[in-house]
Write a protein that holds these residues in place. Sequence first.
Motif, mmCIF file in Angstrom:
data_model
loop_
_atom_site.group_PDB
_atom_site.id
_atom_site.type_symbol
_atom_site.label_atom_id
_atom_site.label_comp_id
_atom_site.label_asym_id
_atom_site.label_seq_id
_atom_site.Cartn_x
_atom_site.Cartn_y
_atom_site.Cartn_z
ATOM 1 N N VAL A 19 0.851 -1.186 0.000
ATOM 2 C CA VAL A 19 0.000 0.000 0.000
ATOM 3 C C VAL A 19 0.891 1.242 0.000
ATOM 4 O O VAL A 19 1.861 1.321 0.755
ATOM 5 C CB VAL A 19 -0.914 0.017 1.232
ATOM 6 N N GLY A 20 0.562 2.208 -0.845
ATOM 7 C CA GLY A 20 1.287 3.466 -0.831
ATOM 8 C C GLY A 20 2.000 3.758 -2.135
ATOM 9 O O GLY A 20 2.008 2.947 -3.062
ATOM 10 N N THR A 21 2.612 4.915 -2.195
ATOM 11 C CA THR A 21 3.291 5.376 -3.411
ATOM 12 C C THR A 21 4.808 5.403 -3.265
ATOM 13 O O THR A 21 5.507 5.809 -4.181
ATOM 14 C CB THR A 21 2.788 6.776 -3.799
ATOM 15 N N THR A 22 5.302 4.978 -2.108
ATOM 16 C CA THR A 22 6.730 4.725 -1.907
ATOM 17 C C THR A 22 6.858 3.359 -1.271
ATOM 18 O O THR A 22 5.924 2.867 -0.612
ATOM 19 C CB THR A 22 7.378 5.789 -0.998
ATOM 20 N N ALA A 23 7.997 2.738 -1.461
ATOM 21 C CA ALA A 23 8.187 1.386 -0.940
ATOM 22 C C ALA A 23 8.320 1.416 0.581
ATOM 23 O O ALA A 23 9.121 2.183 1.117
ATOM 24 C CB ALA A 23 9.431 0.765 -1.557
ATOM 25 N N PRO A 24 7.546 0.609 1.307
ATOM 26 C CA PRO A 24 7.669 0.573 2.769
ATOM 27 C C PRO A 24 8.978 -0.084 3.195
ATOM 28 O O PRO A 24 9.564 -0.884 2.450
ATOM 29 C CB PRO A 24 6.461 -0.258 3.197
ATOM 30 N N ASP A 25 9.399 0.224 4.385
ATOM 31 C CA ASP A 25 10.680 -0.300 4.883
ATOM 32 C C ASP A 25 10.690 -1.822 4.922
ATOM 33 O O ASP A 25 11.710 -2.454 4.609
ATOM 34 C CB ASP A 25 10.969 0.260 6.282
ATOM 35 N N GLN A 50 6.244 10.130 -10.160
ATOM 36 C CA GLN A 50 6.241 9.384 -8.896
ATOM 37 C C GLN A 50 6.546 7.913 -9.139
ATOM 38 O O GLN A 50 7.290 7.278 -8.373
ATOM 39 C CB GLN A 50 4.892 9.556 -8.209
ATOM 40 N N LEU A 51 5.984 7.331 -10.197
ATOM 41 C CA LEU A 51 6.249 5.930 -10.509
ATOM 42 C C LEU A 51 7.729 5.716 -10.810
ATOM 43 O O LEU A 51 8.328 4.732 -10.356
ATOM 44 C CB LEU A 51 5.400 5.474 -11.695
ATOM 45 N N ALA A 52 8.326 6.628 -11.563
ATOM 46 C CA ALA A 52 9.754 6.513 -11.869
ATOM 47 C C ALA A 52 10.580 6.554 -10.586
ATOM 48 O O ALA A 52 11.538 5.782 -10.419
ATOM 49 C CB ALA A 52 10.186 7.627 -12.817
ATOM 50 N N LEU A 79 0.045 1.308 -15.832
ATOM 51 C CA LEU A 79 0.767 2.540 -16.162
ATOM 52 C C LEU A 79 -0.196 3.679 -16.477
ATOM 53 O O LEU A 79 0.084 4.838 -16.189
ATOM 54 C CB LEU A 79 1.688 2.320 -17.363
ATOM 55 N N HIS A 80 -1.323 3.336 -17.075
ATOM 56 C CA HIS A 80 -2.294 4.342 -17.503
ATOM 57 C C HIS A 80 -3.547 4.302 -16.631
ATOM 58 O O HIS A 80 -4.645 4.613 -17.094
ATOM 59 C CB HIS A 80 -2.645 4.131 -18.974
ATOM 60 N N TYR A 81 -3.366 3.946 -15.377
ATOM 61 C CA TYR A 81 -4.483 3.766 -14.458
ATOM 62 C C TYR A 81 -5.256 5.057 -14.212
ATOM 63 O O TYR A 81 -6.451 5.037 -13.934
ATOM 64 C CB TYR A 81 -3.946 3.230 -13.127
ATOM 65 N N LEU A 82 -4.595 6.188 -14.338
ATOM 66 C CA LEU A 82 -5.228 7.461 -14.002
ATOM 67 C C LEU A 82 -6.083 8.031 -15.133
ATOM 68 O O LEU A 82 -6.973 8.843 -14.882
ATOM 69 C CB LEU A 82 -4.160 8.491 -13.617
ATOM 70 N N ALA A 83 -5.804 7.610 -16.373
ATOM 71 C CA ALA A 83 -6.518 8.201 -17.511
ATOM 72 C C ALA A 83 -7.134 7.175 -18.452
ATOM 73 O O ALA A 83 -8.029 7.507 -19.223
ATOM 74 C CB ALA A 83 -5.577 9.112 -18.307
ATOM 75 N N GLY A 110 5.944 -2.997 -23.808
ATOM 76 C CA GLY A 110 7.198 -3.443 -23.227
ATOM 77 C C GLY A 110 8.215 -2.327 -23.100
ATOM 78 O O GLY A 110 8.921 -2.222 -22.083
ATOM 79 N N MET A 111 8.299 -1.471 -24.098
ATOM 80 C CA MET A 111 9.252 -0.362 -24.030
ATOM 81 C C MET A 111 8.871 0.636 -22.951
ATOM 82 O O MET A 111 9.735 1.191 -22.268
ATOM 83 C CB MET A 111 9.369 0.303 -25.404
ATOM 84 N N GLU A 112 7.564 0.870 -22.785
ATOM 85 C CA GLU A 112 7.119 1.738 -21.691
ATOM 86 C C GLU A 112 7.518 1.156 -20.346
ATOM 87 O O GLU A 112 8.026 1.866 -19.463
ATOM 88 C CB GLU A 112 5.597 1.922 -21.740
ATOM 89 N N LEU A 113 7.290 -0.137 -20.166
ATOM 90 C CA LEU A 113 7.612 -0.781 -18.898
ATOM 91 C C LEU A 113 9.112 -0.784 -18.644
ATOM 92 O O LEU A 113 9.569 -0.498 -17.525
ATOM 93 C CB LEU A 113 7.073 -2.214 -18.894
ATOM 94 N N ALA A 114 9.876 -1.138 -19.663
ATOM 95 C CA ALA A 114 11.328 -1.224 -19.509
ATOM 96 C C ALA A 114 11.933 0.114 -19.108
ATOM 97 O O ALA A 114 12.928 0.159 -18.381
ATOM 98 C CB ALA A 114 11.962 -1.735 -20.801
ATOM 99 N N ALA A 115 11.330 1.201 -19.580
ATOM 100 C CA ALA A 115 11.854 2.523 -19.235
ATOM 101 C C ALA A 115 11.773 2.794 -17.739
ATOM 102 O O ALA A 115 12.554 3.595 -17.211
ATOM 103 C CB ALA A 115 11.074 3.599 -19.999
ATOM 104 N N PHE A 116 10.860 2.093 -17.038
ATOM 105 C CA PHE A 116 10.741 2.249 -15.592
ATOM 106 C C PHE A 116 11.546 1.196 -14.826
ATOM 107 O O PHE A 116 11.529 1.191 -13.593
ATOM 108 C CB PHE A 116 9.276 2.161 -15.171
ATOM 109 N N GLY A 117 12.195 0.296 -15.545
ATOM 110 C CA GLY A 117 12.901 -0.787 -14.881
ATOM 111 C C GLY A 117 12.021 -1.971 -14.555
ATOM 112 O O GLY A 117 12.411 -2.865 -13.801
ATOM 113 N N ILE A 118 10.817 -1.999 -15.114
ATOM 114 C CA ILE A 118 9.893 -3.128 -14.922
ATOM 115 C C ILE A 118 10.260 -4.226 -15.913
ATOM 116 O O ILE A 118 10.350 -3.981 -17.120
ATOM 117 C CB ILE A 118 8.443 -2.667 -15.117
#
Length: 466
Positions: A19-25, A50-52, A79-83, A110-118
């Motif tokens: 849960v959240g927009t940053t990784a928990p400890d 924020q995702l990056a 990736l496009h969950y908001l729009a 795939g190229m979109e995902l790879a750009a984020f390191g996914i």
Amino acid sequence: MSPVDVRRLAAGTLMPGFVGTTAPDWLLDAFDDGLAAVCLFGTNLVSWDQLAALCTQLRRRSPHALLSVDEEGGDVTRLHYLAGSNQPGNAVLGRIDDVHVTAAAASAIGMELAAFGINLNLAPDADVNSADENPVIGVRSFGADPVHAARHTVAWVEGLQLAGVAACAKHFPGHGDTHDDSHLALPRVKAPLQTLLERELLPFKAAAMAGVGSIMTSHIVVEALDPANPATFSPIVLQDILRGQLGFKGAVITDALDMVGASGVIGIPAAAVRALAAGADLLCIGSETTARQYQDVLEGVVAAVAEGTLPLARLQDAAARTAKLAGDFPAHSGAAVNSSAAIPAAAEIRSTFDLSATADTWLADPSPAAVVQLETQANFAVGTVPWGPAATGGTVPQESLNPGQKVALVGRGLDADHPVWALAQALRSAGHNTITVECGWPRGGADIVSYGASLAVSTALMELLL
């Protein structure tokens, strides 16, 4: 083997969400202790920047782990969950029926995902949607014909993996002939064995032969294969059929174990042990995994090895297959790409729509049109992504209609009980030239069927209506 080593092996088979927009400890610490993977969901996203930053945070802690999402394109997008997705989705791609277009769409994703390191995408959906009223597959499928679905599954897999991201064909051995949502219940498929061989299994066999990196299990009981166990918990389905008969060599990933079809009765830790024992390699725990839930699953797997209910060799095999998947698809990152060139043009998308004679007459009427969308709750896989013409900002409320104005009523999942039919009749009685539009899989009665509700499809639909 020491308990510490067993615990590290167990962590090497787990894929929690958070849960959240940053990784928990707790998640970052789990990487230090061998955690294999993490799955990102739409609720972890507020912007691409924020995702990056989130992906960078995860990658710095674990450069070699699997970072995954469900990015099917179309209605199911992260990736496009908001729009809403910039891709039309499988049903439209299947109706365009050009494997080069399908491969290009997957490669762009795939190229979109790879750009984020996914480096792991839990797609494509390889199900043959043979039940029109299926509540969870529908337009996520390439179609109702198994040979057709197999061709496009292979094209999608090859396009995605060409971009350096592992594909995951789902939901084995086939979720297309179900009438229940496995997020909420335990569906049963009653088709005879020969039908399963010729229909459900065909796209997965093709994906396995094409070298798909992973295949996802489904929480459904397929009675002709194993009447006693859901596929996720069935050695017959995962080992005898998937490994033995289909020759699949990659990683077997479970659908989320927090779903009712998996853990509704026994709980997530017990479900994790049963899945590993049956032949699964990487366990998707769920979208809202907490530190306590993660520890409970981890401790449950370790305890099962100590008790002998989960053979150590099976756990070692699962961790090794998961590690190989990560090694075969190392993470890359870079600038986000512009994938617009790989998106079918609006005219090409519109060519896949079904139009009745009534729709043709309505479209020929030069009167100004209004589009009214009826909110329809989506299944859990889709979530709360903006959908349909409302995602384009072009709809109006019913109360603002002008007298006699022609109206397109838009919904999805338009079964016999849907309120669209009563509203359409009321509008016609009030003097409005009214048609109905189905943005999902057709169930009969709609004047226009768009076979999807993504932003790409909805934009093309609005150009047609207005």
